[in-house]
Design a protein around this motif. Sequence first.
Motif, PDB file in Angstrom:
ATOM      1  N   ILE A 123       0.757  -1.155  -0.049  1.00  0.00           N
ATOM      2  CA  ILE A 123      -0.076   0.021   0.123  1.00  0.00           C
ATOM      3  C   ILE A 123       0.876   1.125   0.028  1.00  0.00           C
ATOM      4  O   ILE A 123       1.768   1.325   0.768  1.00  0.00           O
ATOM      5  CB  ILE A 123      -1.092   0.024   1.207  1.00  0.00           C
ATOM      6  N   ARG A 124       0.377   2.325  -0.943  1.00  0.00           N
ATOM      7  CA  ARG A 124       1.266   3.450  -0.783  1.00  0.00           C
ATOM      8  C   ARG A 124       0.118   4.582  -0.997  1.00  0.00           C
ATOM      9  O   ARG A 124      -0.576   4.711  -2.048  1.00  0.00           O
ATOM     10  CB  ARG A 124       2.212   3.699  -1.780  1.00  0.00           C
ATOM     11  N   ILE A 125      -0.094   5.276   0.031  1.00  0.00           N
ATOM     12  CA  ILE A 125      -1.164   6.424  -0.063  1.00  0.00           C
ATOM     13  C   ILE A 125      -0.233   7.752  -0.005  1.00  0.00           C
ATOM     14  O   ILE A 125       0.260   8.327   1.036  1.00  0.00           O
ATOM     15  CB  ILE A 125      -1.934   6.242   1.316  1.00  0.00           C
ATOM     16  N   GLY A 126      -0.422   8.395  -1.321  1.00  0.00           N
ATOM     17  CA  GLY A 126       0.056   9.673  -1.501  1.00  0.00           C
ATOM     18  C   GLY A 126      -0.881  10.723  -1.411  1.00  0.00           C
ATOM     19  O   GLY A 126      -1.873  10.625  -0.847  1.00  0.00           O
ATOM     20  N   THR A 127      -0.087  11.818  -1.557  1.00  0.00           N
ATOM     21  CA  THR A 127      -1.027  13.239  -1.276  1.00  0.00           C
ATOM     22  C   THR A 127      -2.255  13.030  -2.230  1.00  0.00           C
ATOM     23  O   THR A 127      -3.300  13.608  -1.799  1.00  0.00           O
ATOM     24  CB  THR A 127      -0.283  14.328  -1.528  1.00  0.00           C
ATOM     25  N   VAL A 128      -2.312  12.712  -3.598  1.00  0.00           N
ATOM     26  CA  VAL A 128      -3.125  12.985  -4.574  1.00  0.00           C
ATOM     27  C   VAL A 128      -3.699  11.505  -4.958  1.00  0.00           C
ATOM     28  O   VAL A 128      -4.990  11.342  -5.132  1.00  0.00           O
ATOM     29  CB  VAL A 128      -2.602  13.668  -5.866  1.00  0.00           C
ATOM     30  N   THR A 129      -2.832  10.595  -5.199  1.00  0.00           N
ATOM     31  CA  THR A 129      -3.262   9.251  -5.511  1.00  0.00           C
ATOM     32  C   THR A 129      -2.627   8.243  -4.585  1.00  0.00           C
ATOM     33  O   THR A 129      -1.662   7.987  -3.959  1.00  0.00           O
ATOM     34  CB  THR A 129      -2.573   8.848  -6.927  1.00  0.00           C
ATOM     35  N   SER A 130      -3.566   7.015  -4.335  1.00  0.00           N
ATOM     36  CA  SER A 130      -3.234   5.991  -3.607  1.00  0.00           C
ATOM     37  C   SER A 130      -3.321   4.667  -4.440  1.00  0.00           C
ATOM     38  O   SER A 130      -4.153   4.708  -5.151  1.00  0.00           O
ATOM     39  CB  SER A 130      -4.266   5.776  -2.522  1.00  0.00           C
ATOM     40  N   ILE A 174      17.618   7.946  -5.225  1.00  0.00           N
ATOM     41  CA  ILE A 174      16.035   7.770  -5.504  1.00  0.00           C
ATOM     42  C   ILE A 174      15.567   9.074  -5.808  1.00  0.00           C
ATOM     43  O   ILE A 174      15.479   9.800  -4.710  1.00  0.00           O
ATOM     44  CB  ILE A 174      15.527   6.980  -4.369  1.00  0.00           C
ATOM     45  N   TYR A 175      14.866   9.465  -6.953  1.00  0.00           N
ATOM     46  CA  TYR A 175      14.310  10.751  -7.186  1.00  0.00           C
ATOM     47  C   TYR A 175      12.869  10.567  -7.406  1.00  0.00           C
ATOM     48  O   TYR A 175      12.364   9.796  -8.187  1.00  0.00           O
ATOM     49  CB  TYR A 175      14.968  10.882  -8.588  1.00  0.00           C
ATOM     50  N   ASP A 176      12.064  10.951  -6.138  1.00  0.00           N
ATOM     51  CA  ASP A 176      10.783  10.801  -6.256  1.00  0.00           C
ATOM     52  C   ASP A 176      10.060  12.087  -6.375  1.00  0.00           C
ATOM     53  O   ASP A 176       9.742  12.725  -5.379  1.00  0.00           O
ATOM     54  CB  ASP A 176      10.521  10.133  -4.644  1.00  0.00           C
ATOM     55  N   LEU A 177       9.321  12.049  -7.440  1.00  0.00           N
ATOM     56  CA  LEU A 177       8.711  13.340  -7.912  1.00  0.00           C
ATOM     57  C   LEU A 177       7.244  12.919  -8.031  1.00  0.00           C
ATOM     58  O   LEU A 177       6.693  12.177  -8.961  1.00  0.00           O
ATOM     59  CB  LEU A 177       9.304  13.788  -9.331  1.00  0.00           C
ATOM     60  N   GLY A 178       6.727  13.429  -6.945  1.00  0.00           N
ATOM     61  CA  GLY A 178       5.184  13.360  -7.002  1.00  0.00           C
ATOM     62  C   GLY A 178       4.364  14.504  -7.414  1.00  0.00           C
ATOM     63  O   GLY A 178       4.697  15.210  -7.973  1.00  0.00           O
ATOM     64  N   ALA A 179       3.053  14.578  -6.971  1.00  0.00           N
ATOM     65  CA  ALA A 179       2.086  15.255  -7.337  1.00  0.00           C
ATOM     66  C   ALA A 179       2.342  16.807  -6.628  1.00  0.00           C
ATOM     67  O   ALA A 179       2.235  17.883  -7.471  1.00  0.00           O
ATOM     68  CB  ALA A 179       0.789  15.174  -6.866  1.00  0.00           C
ATOM     69  N   THR A 180       2.903  16.810  -5.453  1.00  0.00           N
ATOM     70  CA  THR A 180       3.088  18.080  -4.819  1.00  0.00           C
ATOM     71  C   THR A 180       4.629  18.105  -4.337  1.00  0.00           C
ATOM     72  O   THR A 180       4.871  19.362  -3.765  1.00  0.00           O
ATOM     73  CB  THR A 180       2.242  18.201  -3.596  1.00  0.00           C
ATOM     74  N   SER A 181       5.360  17.326  -4.400  1.00  0.00           N
ATOM     75  CA  SER A 181       6.882  17.661  -3.816  1.00  0.00           C
ATOM     76  C   SER A 181       7.627  16.679  -4.456  1.00  0.00           C
ATOM     77  O   SER A 181       7.201  15.722  -5.194  1.00  0.00           O
ATOM     78  CB  SER A 181       6.668  17.205  -2.320  1.00  0.00           C
ATOM     79  N   LEU A 182       9.056  16.824  -4.059  1.00  0.00           N
ATOM     80  CA  LEU A 182       9.977  15.966  -4.558  1.00  0.00           C
ATOM     81  C   LEU A 182      10.973  15.439  -3.350  1.00  0.00           C
ATOM     82  O   LEU A 182      11.502  16.264  -2.784  1.00  0.00           O
ATOM     83  CB  LEU A 182      10.888  17.034  -5.642  1.00  0.00           C
TER      84      LEU A 182
END
Length: 593
Positions: free
Chosen positions: A7-14, A171-179
């Motif tokens: 499970i990964r629950i992100g800011t915009v997408t889970s 590890i370069y994690d570029l999400g919806a609201t942050s890096l």
Amino acid sequence: MSAGIGIRIGTVTSVATLDASHDPYAPRDFATDEAMPTVERRTALDLRPDSSPDLAALSDRQQRHLVTGFADRVGDPVPLIDEEGNSYAAEDLFATATHVLVSELSHDADGSDATIVVAHPDRWTGYTSDVLREALDRVGLPDTTLVPESFAAMRWLEGSRGQQGEGLTVIYDLGATSLGITLMRTGIDAGVIGTGVHSQDFGGSQFDHIVTQYVLDTVSSSRDFEFDAFDPDTVGALVELRARCSEAKERLSYETATTLTVDLPGLRSETRLVRDELEDLIRRPILDSVELIRETLHTTGLDVGDVTQVLLTGGSSSIPLVAELISSELRVPVVTGPHPGRIPAIGGAIIAAEISAAVVADAPPAPPAATLADATRPAPRPAPTSSSASASAEPAGMSGRKKAGIVVAAVAALVVIAGGGLSVGTALTSDDKPAETVSENTAGTTSTTAPGTTAAVVADTGQGTDSAATTQNGLPAPTVAADGTLVPAPGTIIAPDGTVVADPNAAQNPAAPVAGGTVPPAGTAPTAPVVTVPDVTAPSVNVPSPQFPQAPSVNVPKIPNPLPETLDRAEGIVDTTLGGVSGIVENVLPGQN
């Protein structure tokens, strides 16, 4: 068969992924969507009162009865409030969303007995993780394992590329609201280097804003129109346009061109957007993010030359320009999957499958999906409890205060032992040796003469503890009492200088001994009692012996004794004075003798 849910629950997408492979350690191919059953939803809980809690679909843009923003606020004491005025703790909403994903994936892919692993941001503290564990217990997921997203991502990398050798992975994690940027050492000394970087200056939302502004500028340049930015209809139309621009950005990740519809009050048109336009718009922010990688390496004392590879995760990393610029600027290989946003969930599923394979056979099974579905609605935030209630919940047995007292007593005993040691005294016996006190301590064992006795006098006069012994002058020797003092024999006394002499009052006492040391038959001198001391073994405590500084030796010159010379001079002065006085007397009184 082992099964695991990641499970990964992100800011915009889970995202939730199920790994039901027979061998969780075998390499696998993630090139297709069918590699693992996956559920992907918006991180927005639908808490309408007439239905069970649910997560909104990715294409669902309605906002009514939806609660968002809880993914980044786990552990925050300030609650979230829904449209009905109910307040909820963010960790309870996070746990409910986890429960919804597990229930849906278990129902669709038969993973009711699967082990669950939740991948959380690396920046979470231990307190945040503990708060979420308690919330997961409340929704019926007590055995959930929490792992950082970087570890889950590295497990995905090992599953797709095999065991990693010695090197450094960024590890370069570029999400919806942050890096997020995390440095991972691979090989024998595998682990995180430094604390990583989390920046909200980069992300997919920033790209969406740039594309929306570009589309509005393009439309306004082709025709004239005016609209009220504070009109509710206009606001709703702008929100819809931003969502369409976000979808167009995502389509351009695998297409070269797309068309989107602009529908605003007084304006409706079709706009064409190509990949080159998008790349020109977002090139500068991506280059700035590459510079952030260099700064992160410099902060930890590393350089770009130390980097072995860059692993791209997060939904916004699927933009081809991201991999292109990072590879060309840093000159290192770039690794990613067909869906970078699912990598932490897939890695968590692999870890969960490994845990499931290693569980003992008699472990209790996970609750079935039907039971899980009954406890998904989060309870409103309860009122804070008093400290007395917490005190009453203390488990039975030895109290914490009593345990603390025992610990303090033990420490105090060690301090006493280290400071003075254990002293065991031995009493006098009938041997010809003076009484001694044996002192045993951690530094060693020493023997010293008992203080307060006259054993030195006995040694000087040849005396002992035998009642038949005599002194050098023939008198009976004194005896030594149990406390170490000397007891003179009848008819004798001990002089101030320590010698034994006859008692001058012995003539008045018929029982007194006569000269020659004979003792009248009326009685004999008492002998010292024999006291037996039990053998006591002192506990061995390893305490270093104190080292005291030695005083420096000082050579003091010997001062001669001036007394003899002074006496001689005084005698001469007296003789001279007396001679002078005698002459004066003879002159004053002539003829008188």
